[in-house]
Design an enzyme around this catalytic site. Structure first.
Site, PDB file in Angstrom:
ATOM      1  N   LYS A   1      27.714  43.821  12.521  1.00  0.00           N
ATOM      2  CA  LYS A   1      28.114  42.415  12.747  1.00  0.00           C
ATOM      3  C   LYS A   1      28.660  41.920  11.589  1.00  0.00           C
ATOM      4  O   LYS A   1      29.791  41.173  11.291  1.00  0.00           O
ATOM      5  CB  LYS A   1      26.758  41.744  13.085  1.00  0.00           C
ATOM      6  CG  LYS A   1      26.947  40.115  12.961  1.00  0.00           C
ATOM      7  CD  LYS A   1      25.828  39.320  13.154  1.00  0.00           C
ATOM      8  CE  LYS A   1      24.606  39.358  12.063  1.00  0.00           C
ATOM      9  NZ  LYS A   1      24.759  38.280  11.044  1.00  0.00           N
ATOM     10  N   ASN A   2      28.037  42.145  10.281  1.00  0.00           N
ATOM     11  CA  ASN A   2      28.484  41.663   9.032  1.00  0.00           C
ATOM     12  C   ASN A   2      29.761  42.171   8.475  1.00  0.00           C
ATOM     13  O   ASN A   2      30.218  41.572   7.492  1.00  0.00           O
ATOM     14  CB  ASN A   2      27.213  41.845   8.063  1.00  0.00           C
ATOM     15  CG  ASN A   2      26.146  41.060   8.492  1.00  0.00           C
ATOM     16  OD1 ASN A   2      26.282  40.208   9.318  1.00  0.00           O
ATOM     17  ND2 ASN A   2      24.935  41.111   8.010  1.00  0.00           N
TER      18      ASN A   2
ATOM     19  N   CYS B   1      19.999  27.544   5.379  1.00  0.00           N
ATOM     20  CA  CYS B   1      19.585  28.077   6.683  1.00  0.00           C
ATOM     21  C   CYS B   1      18.196  28.687   6.840  1.00  0.00           C
ATOM     22  O   CYS B   1      17.584  28.263   5.589  1.00  0.00           O
ATOM     23  CB  CYS B   1      20.596  29.298   6.981  1.00  0.00           C
ATOM     24  SG  CYS B   1      19.910  30.845   6.349  1.00  0.00           S
TER      25      CYS B   1
ATOM     26  N   ARG C   1      20.996  29.197   0.163  1.00  0.00           N
ATOM     27  CA  ARG C   1      22.224  29.951   0.233  1.00  0.00           C
ATOM     28  C   ARG C   1      23.415  29.212  -0.083  1.00  0.00           C
ATOM     29  O   ARG C   1      24.414  29.069   0.596  1.00  0.00           O
ATOM     30  CB  ARG C   1      22.499  30.492   1.719  1.00  0.00           C
ATOM     31  CG  ARG C   1      21.218  31.403   2.208  1.00  0.00           C
ATOM     32  CD  ARG C   1      21.071  31.916   3.591  1.00  0.00           C
ATOM     33  NE  ARG C   1      22.096  32.914   3.589  1.00  0.00           N
ATOM     34  CZ  ARG C   1      22.532  33.533   4.663  1.00  0.00           C
ATOM     35  NH1 ARG C   1      21.882  33.287   5.804  1.00  0.00           N
ATOM     36  NH2 ARG C   1      23.374  34.730   4.687  1.00  0.00           N
TER      37      ARG C   1
ATOM     38  N   ASP D   1      17.618  42.597   4.895  1.00  0.00           N
ATOM     39  CA  ASP D   1      17.679  42.477   6.345  1.00  0.00           C
ATOM     40  C   ASP D   1      16.746  43.268   7.009  1.00  0.00           C
ATOM     41  O   ASP D   1      16.723  43.385   8.232  1.00  0.00           O
ATOM     42  CB  ASP D   1      19.081  42.597   7.003  1.00  0.00           C
ATOM     43  CG  ASP D   1      20.039  41.403   6.391  1.00  0.00           C
ATOM     44  OD1 ASP D   1      21.104  41.709   6.552  1.00  0.00           O
ATOM     45  OD2 ASP D   1      19.365  40.466   5.619  1.00  0.00           O
TER      46      ASP D   1
ATOM     47  N   ARG E   1      22.158  36.614  18.153  1.00  0.00           N
ATOM     48  CA  ARG E   1      23.373  36.214  17.220  1.00  0.00           C
ATOM     49  C   ARG E   1      23.780  37.938  16.883  1.00  0.00           C
ATOM     50  O   ARG E   1      24.846  37.958  16.140  1.00  0.00           O
ATOM     51  CB  ARG E   1      22.882  35.780  15.939  1.00  0.00           C
ATOM     52  CG  ARG E   1      22.548  34.311  16.516  1.00  0.00           C
ATOM     53  CD  ARG E   1      22.179  33.351  15.188  1.00  0.00           C
ATOM     54  NE  ARG E   1      23.535  33.527  14.214  1.00  0.00           N
ATOM     55  CZ  ARG E   1      23.311  32.957  13.047  1.00  0.00           C
ATOM     56  NH1 ARG E   1      22.246  32.119  12.642  1.00  0.00           N
ATOM     57  NH2 ARG E   1      24.339  33.249  11.998  1.00  0.00           N
TER      58      ARG E   1
HETATM   59  C1  EPZ Z   1      24.873  38.694   3.776  1.00  0.00           C
HETATM   60  O1  EPZ Z   1      24.770  37.030   3.544  1.00  0.00           O
HETATM   61  C2  EPZ Z   1      24.451  38.907   5.075  1.00  0.00           C
HETATM   62  N1  EPZ Z   1      25.119  37.882   6.110  1.00  0.00           N
HETATM   63  C3  EPZ Z   1      23.118  38.429   5.212  1.00  0.00           C
HETATM   64  O2  EPZ Z   1      22.661  39.130   6.448  1.00  0.00           O
HETATM   65  C4  EPZ Z   1      22.383  39.469   4.389  1.00  0.00           C
HETATM   66  O3  EPZ Z   1      21.116  39.111   4.195  1.00  0.00           O
HETATM   67  C5  EPZ Z   1      22.964  39.190   2.628  1.00  0.00           C
HETATM   68  O4  EPZ Z   1      24.289  39.407   2.584  1.00  0.00           O
HETATM   69  C6  EPZ Z   1      22.265  40.042   1.607  1.00  0.00           C
HETATM   70  O5  EPZ Z   1      22.825  41.359   2.258  1.00  0.00           O
HETATM   71  C7  EPZ Z   1      26.740  38.389   6.370  1.00  0.00           C
HETATM   72  O6  EPZ Z   1      27.032  39.261   5.876  1.00  0.00           O
HETATM   73  C8  EPZ Z   1      27.139  37.464   7.425  1.00  0.00           C
HETATM   74  P1  EPZ Z   1      24.583  36.892  -0.441  1.00  0.00           P
HETATM   75  P2  EPZ Z   1      25.295  36.298   1.906  1.00  0.00           P
HETATM   76  O7  EPZ Z   1      25.676  36.182  -0.909  1.00  0.00           O
HETATM   77  O8  EPZ Z   1      26.537  37.133   1.899  1.00  0.00           O
HETATM   78  C9  EPZ Z   1      22.903  34.067  -3.882  1.00  0.00           C
HETATM   79  C10 EPZ Z   1      21.740  38.963   8.523  1.00  0.00           C
HETATM   80  O9  EPZ Z   1      20.684  39.037   8.956  1.00  0.00           O
HETATM   81  N2  EPZ Z   1      24.157  33.523  -3.761  1.00  0.00           N
HETATM   82  O10 EPZ Z   1      24.708  38.477  -0.728  1.00  0.00           O
HETATM   83  O11 EPZ Z   1      25.022  34.935   2.308  1.00  0.00           O
HETATM   84  C11 EPZ Z   1      21.861  33.812  -2.431  1.00  0.00           C
HETATM   85  O12 EPZ Z   1      21.417  32.693  -2.470  1.00  0.00           O
HETATM   86  C12 EPZ Z   1      22.206  38.062   7.594  1.00  0.00           C
HETATM   87  O13 EPZ Z   1      22.863  39.503   9.450  1.00  0.00           O
HETATM   88  C13 EPZ Z   1      24.392  32.311  -4.611  1.00  0.00           C
HETATM   89  O14 EPZ Z   1      23.397  32.160  -5.619  1.00  0.00           O
HETATM   90  O15 EPZ Z   1      24.306  36.876   1.057  1.00  0.00           O
HETATM   91  C14 EPZ Z   1      20.923  34.944  -2.186  1.00  0.00           C
HETATM   92  O16 EPZ Z   1      19.873  34.628  -3.230  1.00  0.00           O
HETATM   93  C15 EPZ Z   1      20.908  37.239   6.876  1.00  0.00           C
HETATM   94  N3  EPZ Z   1      25.541  32.074  -4.892  1.00  0.00           N
HETATM   95  C16 EPZ Z   1      22.001  36.086  -3.126  1.00  0.00           C
HETATM   96  O17 EPZ Z   1      22.818  35.592  -3.699  1.00  0.00           O
HETATM   97  C17 EPZ Z   1      26.708  32.245  -3.954  1.00  0.00           C
HETATM   98  O18 EPZ Z   1      27.834  31.683  -4.094  1.00  0.00           O
HETATM   99  C18 EPZ Z   1      22.442  37.194  -1.993  1.00  0.00           C
HETATM  100  O19 EPZ Z   1      23.427  36.450  -1.329  1.00  0.00           O
HETATM  101  C19 EPZ Z   1      26.223  33.188  -3.018  1.00  0.00           C
HETATM  102  C20 EPZ Z   1      24.982  33.925  -2.901  1.00  0.00           C
END
Ligand code: EPZ
Length: 430
Positions: free
Chosen positions: A22-23, A117, A122, A305, A397
């Site tokens: 999915k991702n 969320c 996020r 995840d 989802r």
């Molecule tokens: C992706 O989310 C995945 N979603 C998430 O999967 C997954 O848990 C996550 O990566 C971590 O592996 C998709 O790919 C659609 P991040 P993403 O940016 O990209 C902080 C699922 O279950 N951050 O790697 O949103 C953030 O708050 C979902 O399929 C900032 O501070 O995750 C977090 O603490 C849930 N500023 C950390 O980085 C930013 O601009 C990692 O988040 C972006 C992120």
């Protein structure tokens, strides 16, 4: 409201086929609008997030032709709008990938600011930092992010936090910027690599995906391609834990074992047998699992995840285990639901101290988010008696045909739309 009803106690056995990731698919679908040529994408998972992303693309004039349940032809020669409607971002945050894709191709994009969320606030500050570094002006107006540039110019970006979304979004925009871009402290997840490979198959010039430094030479145009999405390592890991928790023996097919290394290592640590094949893994467990400690980390560390899934397994293991969630600030809500089934855990900040119990009893629980919902289903499969999981829209989802796949492994699980319907399946409801 649809629910899963489960009669626990059956060890899972047999073979299950994993769907596309999915991702990876969400990033690749967004990137597909960066060319006016037709693109064929295969092995898409048939899950709600993907269908919402396709709707968002259709809304701005992208032509989406479903060839099969898992294969689509995408043609973005007549994009009429670069502004994404709020309803889509509300349904799936990852619609924000269209920001990087549209900005890259049209040098202009408008996407509603995604709120928080269920698992945390996020923010997307790093995405916006990257677009600004590429020369775009980025304003937040009326709840939307408006990004535009006369020209995007390559630059050297350092990501303060390892972020999958920011890495993918910036990589897309930079792939059609002028000159060279270096992104440091990148996410290394398999789906980052898949999006980079997809862009390169359209003529982009991206090197280093899968490491913490990605180097991009911008190109003027991207062209058609045919591309197959990688298998979903989180879906695979979920079934691996289902086998472990039910003391079953399951062959999980259509996987890339390398992507599952951290998950396989933990399963072995808690007492499972894990056997790797070229494109499959076999997980078997006979006795009670053994407690351990785990900390979630960016890939190749143990995936966030997969945190709820191991949390359920450790709740049935011997001894006391410690789970540390280092990525998101609110990913332990499932433990409150698990307590209704007999689970014992204490959450202090980003750490959960779990005391293993002999077994769960069935109860009515609610899925707090996508992966936690899947973990509660796993708990129901091991529980004595009947479990009903509410709010399964979260699970739908990201998991294609979850109940069907589990039934094929011997699970007694049904999708119902009322508890009254449960009687039809001869489930004595709690
Ligand atoms: C992706 O989310 C995945 N979603 C998430 O999967 C997954 O848990 C996550 O990566 C971590 O592996 C998709 O790919 C659609 P991040 P993403 O940016 O990209 C902080 C699922 O279950 N951050 O790697 O949103 C953030 O708050 C979902 O399929 C900032 O501070 O995750 C977090 O603490 C849930 N500023 C950390 O980085 C930013 O601009 C990692 O988040 C972006 C992120």
């Amino acid at each position: 409201m649809e629910q899963f009803i489960i009669r626990g106690g059956n060890p899972l056995a047999g073979e299950v086929e994993i769907s596309g990731a999915k991702n990876a698919a969400l990033g690749i679908l967004a990137a597909s609008v960066m060319t006016e040529d037709t693109v064929l994408i295969t092995n898409l998972p048939d899950v709600r997030d993907i269908n919402v992303m396709l709707e968002a693309m259709t809304e701005i004039g992208v032509k989406v032709e479903r060839i099969t349940r898992h294969d689509v032809m995408i043609t973005s020669s007549r994009i009429s709008d670069v502004s994404i409607d709020y309803e889509f971002i509300k349904k799936i945050r990852a619609s924000y990938y269209l920001l990087g894709a549209l900005l890259g191709r049209f040098k202009k994009a408008e996407v509603p600011l995604p709120g928080g969320c269920d698992i945390g606030s996020r923010p997307i500050d790093l995405h916006l930092k990257g677009f600004k570094a590429l020369g775009a002006t980025v304003n937040i107006r009326n709840g939307s992010i408006c990004a535009e540039a006369d020209q995007l110019r390559g630059c050297h970006i350092y990501l303060d936090t390892v972020s999958v979304g920011a890495t993918i979004n910036i990589m897309m925009a930079a792939s059609m910027a002028e000159g060279r871009t270096i992104i440091e402290n990148c996410a290394r997840e398999p789906h980052v690599v898949d999006v980079a490979n997809f862009l390169n198959s359209m003529g982009a010039n991206i090197r280093g995906a899968g490491t913490d430094v990605i180097r991009i030479r911008g190109v003027e145009k991207l062209h058609s391609t045919e591309y197959s999405i990688i298998p979903d390592q989180i879906e695979a890991g979920t079934f691996m834990f289902a086998a472990a928790v039910t003391r079953g023996d399951v062959m999980v097919r259509n996987v890339i074992p390398k992507h599952l290394e951290a998950t396989s290592a933990k399963l072995i640590e808690i007492g499972c047998q894990v056997e790797e094949f070229d494109s499959a893994v076999r997980v078997a467990a006979t006795g009670r699992l053994t407690g351990t400690n785990v900390k979630t980390l960016p890939y190749p560390g143990y995936p966030t995840d997969m945190q709820p899934q191991i949390g359920v397994a450790l709740s049935l293991a011997t001894g006391t285990s410690i789970v540390t969630e280092s990525i998101f600030e609110n990913r332990f809500k499932y433990l409150d639901e698990l307590a209704r089934m007999g689970g014992i855990a204490k959450v202090e900040g980003n750490t959960a101290i779990i005391t293993g119990v002999e077994g769960f009893t069935g109860a009515r629980v609610s899925a707090p988010d996508l992966r936690a919902g899947a973990a509660l289903v796993i708990a129901g499969l091991a529980a004595e008696g009947i479990t009903i999981v509410d709010d399964i829209r979260y699970i739908q989802r990201g998991y294609e045909a979850f109940d069907e796949k589990l039934r094929s492994l011997g699970a007694e699980i049904r999708l119902i739309d009322s508890v009254r319907e449960a009687q039809k399946f001869n489930f004595r409801v709690v």
